[in-house]
Design an enzyme around this catalytic site. Structure first.
Site, mmCIF file in Angstrom:
data_model
loop_
_atom_site.group_PDB
_atom_site.id
_atom_site.type_symbol
_atom_site.label_atom_id
_atom_site.label_comp_id
_atom_site.label_asym_id
_atom_site.label_seq_id
_atom_site.Cartn_x
_atom_site.Cartn_y
_atom_site.Cartn_z
ATOM 1 N N ARG A 141 -68.006 -0.564 67.521
ATOM 2 C CA ARG A 141 -66.816 -0.988 68.216
ATOM 3 C C ARG A 141 -67.089 -1.525 69.622
ATOM 4 O O ARG A 141 -66.393 -2.408 70.122
ATOM 5 C CB ARG A 141 -65.912 0.229 68.313
ATOM 6 C CG ARG A 141 -64.542 -0.059 67.943
ATOM 7 C CD ARG A 141 -63.646 1.078 68.240
ATOM 8 N NE ARG A 141 -62.359 0.531 68.552
ATOM 9 C CZ ARG A 141 -62.015 0.142 69.745
ATOM 10 N NH1 ARG A 141 -62.827 0.262 70.760
ATOM 11 N NH2 ARG A 141 -60.814 -0.390 69.927
ATOM 12 N N ASP A 179 -65.426 13.451 74.283
ATOM 13 C CA ASP A 179 -66.692 13.404 73.550
ATOM 14 C C ASP A 179 -67.389 14.769 73.487
ATOM 15 O O ASP A 179 -68.319 14.937 72.697
ATOM 16 C CB ASP A 179 -67.649 12.370 74.180
ATOM 17 C CG ASP A 179 -67.241 10.941 73.848
ATOM 18 O OD1 ASP A 179 -66.288 10.755 73.067
ATOM 19 O OD2 ASP A 179 -67.869 10.005 74.381
ATOM 20 N N VAL A 198 -56.920 12.260 73.997
ATOM 21 C CA VAL A 198 -57.461 10.896 74.119
ATOM 22 C C VAL A 198 -57.518 10.173 72.774
ATOM 23 O O VAL A 198 -57.035 9.044 72.654
ATOM 24 C CB VAL A 198 -58.842 10.912 74.812
ATOM 25 C CG1 VAL A 198 -59.360 9.488 74.989
ATOM 26 C CG2 VAL A 198 -58.756 11.608 76.166
ATOM 27 N N ASP A 229 -61.617 3.617 63.477
ATOM 28 C CA ASP A 229 -62.786 4.341 63.017
ATOM 29 C C ASP A 229 -62.416 5.800 62.816
ATOM 30 O O ASP A 229 -61.252 6.166 62.884
ATOM 31 C CB ASP A 229 -63.985 4.159 63.968
ATOM 32 C CG ASP A 229 -63.711 4.679 65.355
ATOM 33 O OD1 ASP A 229 -62.773 5.474 65.526
ATOM 34 O OD2 ASP A 229 -64.443 4.295 66.271
ATOM 35 N N LYS A 251 -75.635 6.349 76.822
ATOM 36 C CA LYS A 251 -75.278 5.382 75.771
ATOM 37 C C LYS A 251 -74.108 4.508 76.216
ATOM 38 O O LYS A 251 -74.161 3.279 76.139
ATOM 39 C CB LYS A 251 -74.903 6.119 74.482
ATOM 40 C CG LYS A 251 -74.226 5.221 73.454
ATOM 41 C CD LYS A 251 -73.856 5.957 72.192
ATOM 42 C CE LYS A 251 -72.440 6.480 72.139
ATOM 43 N NZ LYS A 251 -71.400 5.461 71.927
ATOM 44 N N ASN A 252 -73.035 5.157 76.665
ATOM 45 C CA ASN A 252 -71.823 4.395 76.946
ATOM 46 C C ASN A 252 -71.966 3.493 78.162
ATOM 47 O O ASN A 252 -71.162 2.586 78.357
ATOM 48 C CB ASN A 252 -70.625 5.338 77.106
ATOM 49 C CG ASN A 252 -70.232 5.929 75.756
ATOM 50 O OD1 ASN A 252 -70.745 5.500 74.721
ATOM 51 N ND2 ASN A 252 -69.350 6.909 75.780
HETATM 52 C C1 UD1 Z 1 -65.069 5.060 75.448
HETATM 53 C C2 UD1 Z 1 -66.317 5.705 74.893
HETATM 54 C C3 UD1 Z 1 -65.967 6.890 74.010
HETATM 55 C C4 UD1 Z 1 -65.112 7.850 74.797
HETATM 56 C C5 UD1 Z 1 -63.903 7.138 75.375
HETATM 57 C C6 UD1 Z 1 -63.049 8.028 76.258
HETATM 58 C C7 UD1 Z 1 -67.847 3.857 74.657
HETATM 59 C C8 UD1 Z 1 -68.645 2.998 73.747
HETATM 60 N N1 UD1 Z 1 -67.038 4.729 74.082
HETATM 61 O O1 UD1 Z 1 -64.323 4.545 74.336
HETATM 62 O O2 UD1 Z 1 -67.190 7.536 73.644
HETATM 63 O O3 UD1 Z 1 -64.664 8.873 73.914
HETATM 64 O O4 UD1 Z 1 -64.332 6.025 76.166
HETATM 65 O O5 UD1 Z 1 -63.807 8.575 77.272
HETATM 66 O O6 UD1 Z 1 -67.957 3.786 75.860
HETATM 67 N N2 UD1 Z 1 -56.389 2.461 74.006
HETATM 68 C C9 UD1 Z 1 -55.292 1.680 73.752
HETATM 69 N N3 UD1 Z 1 -55.390 0.329 73.956
HETATM 70 C C10 UD1 Z 1 -56.532 -0.256 74.438
HETATM 71 C C11 UD1 Z 1 -57.648 0.564 74.702
HETATM 72 C C12 UD1 Z 1 -57.559 1.921 74.483
HETATM 73 O O7 UD1 Z 1 -54.256 2.159 73.332
HETATM 74 O O8 UD1 Z 1 -56.553 -1.482 74.605
HETATM 75 C C13 UD1 Z 1 -56.318 3.925 73.751
HETATM 76 C C14 UD1 Z 1 -57.284 4.351 72.657
HETATM 77 O O9 UD1 Z 1 -56.726 4.190 71.380
HETATM 78 C C15 UD1 Z 1 -57.523 5.804 73.003
HETATM 79 C C16 UD1 Z 1 -57.458 5.813 74.527
HETATM 80 O O10 UD1 Z 1 -56.774 4.609 74.908
HETATM 81 O O11 UD1 Z 1 -56.494 6.608 72.499
HETATM 82 C C17 UD1 Z 1 -58.804 5.871 75.209
HETATM 83 O O12 UD1 Z 1 -59.585 4.773 74.858
HETATM 84 P P1 UD1 Z 1 -60.662 4.135 75.827
HETATM 85 O O13 UD1 Z 1 -60.679 4.861 77.133
HETATM 86 O O14 UD1 Z 1 -60.467 2.672 75.846
HETATM 87 O O15 UD1 Z 1 -62.008 4.501 75.065
HETATM 88 P P2 UD1 Z 1 -63.140 3.507 74.583
HETATM 89 O O16 UD1 Z 1 -63.515 2.583 75.689
HETATM 90 O O17 UD1 Z 1 -62.785 2.940 73.263
#
Ligand code: UD1
Length: 416
Positions: A92, A304, A326, A116, A22-23
């Protein structure tokens, strides 16, 4: 609204095949906006998030054909720059169109995604990275508006190895002018898959899967065919489900090397894990041993799979500690699991799990995709009939979840 009635306890037994990740596929779909030609993606799971991303791309002007796991995307026509609120708010990952739109059109207007059920999810790292490449952002009426001339390659040092930020910057860098170096990049297999897709489209990328990714921008990408990697979270879900139900399950067409740590943790709990190249069998014949577990970016233990491990450890023969590093609110579903009799106490980002002999069935409500899979797993382990409400969350990320579980011997009745 659709619910499951799960009858437990049951020992899962048999063979299950996992779908495309999915991701990975969501980002590859977003990246197809960079390609002014035809993109064919194979092994695309028929899950709600894929349909939502398809809707986003269609709204932006792409045409899409999807049948039997094969999706053909054509973004060669005129594209619009706006990803609207009503779609971004449903998923998202729509934010991943930001980088490709800026790169292709020099402008983008994307609704801010908001938080979310698993916590506040800012996009500051996405924006900072793209700003370093020359984009300018303003935020108004809940939308992020970005403009840029041709993006410029530069060095981007991420404060945290965010998956989404790494992907947005990687996509934008593919057709930027000059060299972009992403440091402290996320190392998830999804990033490697996205890079493989972009390279097949003509991009020049090295180091994907390592903390330093170097992208040499090219003027234009071209059409291609790409097969998505197997879903490691779906693989891990069935592996943990086998252990939690004290069953024996073989997962085929998967990549065991993408879930090294989860498999190691299952062995540490007392499961027998046998892996081949693209297959893994997990067998458990007793209550699991307790263990301590910490979620971290890849190759650490994936956040996850944390909810499923919580269910497994809720049956352990002693106390376990699970630390979530995370996503801040990923323990919200613990209250639901405790309704099924587990003894879990949450202190900040630590959960202390006192193992019990058996969960007991109770009505529960699903807050997000992964917690949903975990609650169904709880129902399979529990004595009695567990009603799992709001299973649409599960359908966002798992293809035929109840059908695959039934194939392994589960009793799940769908209630519309
Ligand atoms: C993706 C996955 C999600 C998975 C996560 C971590 C998808 C659609 N989703 O989410 O299933 O759980 O990776 O493996 O691929 N953060 C910030 N600022 C930012 C971006 C992120 O502070 O600009 C923080 C987030 O709040 C979170 C952490 O970084 O606490 C990890 O987020 P991130 O690795 O970006 O996860 P996603 O890409 O949202």
């Amino acid at each position: 609204m659709k619910s499951y009635l799960v009858t437990g306890p049951c020992r899962l037994q048999g063979t299950v095949t996992v779908g495309g990740a999915k991701n990975s596929v969501l980002k590859i779909m977003a990246a197809s906006l960079l390609v002014p030609g035809e993109v064919t993606i194979r092994r695309v799971p028929a899950i709600t998030d894929v349909f939502l991303m398809a809707e986003v791309l269609e709204r932006l002007g792409a045409t899409i054909d999807f049948s039997d796991g094969v999706m053909v995307i054509d973004s060669s026509g005129d594209l619009s720059e706006e990803a609207p609120y009503e779609l971004v708010t449903k998923m998202r990952a729509s934010i991943q169109v930001l980088g490709p739109l800026l790169a292709r059109l020099g402008r983008a207007r994307v609704s801010m995604p908001g938080g979310d059920a698993i916590g506040s999810r800012p996009i500051d790292l996405h924006l900072q990275g793209l700003e370093r490449m020359g984009a300018k952002f303003t935020s108004e009426h809940g939308y992020i508006e970005g403009v840029s001339d041709r993006l410029q390659g530069t060095r981007v040092l991420l404060e945290f190895p965010s998956v989404g930020a790494t992907e947005n910057i990687l996509m934008a860098a593919a057709t930027a002018s000059g060299t972009t170096t992403i440091e402290n990049a996320a190392r998830e297999p999804d990033i490697q898959d996205l890079a493989a897709f972009l390279v097949a489209a003509g991009a020049e990328i090295e180091g994907a899967g390592s903390p330093t990714i170097v992208v040499q921008g090219v003027p234009e990408l071209h059409g291609l065919t790409h097969e998505v990697i197997p879903d490691r979270i779906e693989t891990g879900t069935y592996a943990i489900a086998a252990a939690a139900t004290q069953g024996e399950v073989t997962i085929t067409d998967c990549r065991p090397d993408h879930i090294e740590l989860p498999l190691q943790k299952l062995s540490d709990c007392g499961a027998e894990v046998n892996r081949r190249d693209d297959e893994v069998t997990v067998k458990m014949s007793r209550r699991p041993d307790p263990l301590d577990l910490v979620t971290l970016p890849y190759p650490g233990f994936p956040t996850d799979l944390q909810p499923m491990m919580m269910v497994l450890l809720s049956h352990a023969s002693g106390p376990s500690i699970l630390t979530e590093n995370v996503f801040e609110s990923r323990f919200l579903f613990v209250d639901e699991l405790n309704r099924m009799g587990s003894h879990i106490r949450v202190e900040g980002h630590h959960a202390v799990i006192r193992g019990i002999e058996r969960l007991s069935a109770a009505p529960v409500r699903v807050p997000d995709i992964r917690a949903g899979a975990a609650l169904v797993l709880g129902g399979l382990c529990a004595e009695g009939e567990t009603q799992v409400h709001e299973v649409w969350h599960i359908e966002r990320g798992y293809e035929n979840f109840e059908v695959k579980l039934e194939g392994l011997g589960a009793q799940i009745q769908v209630i519309e």
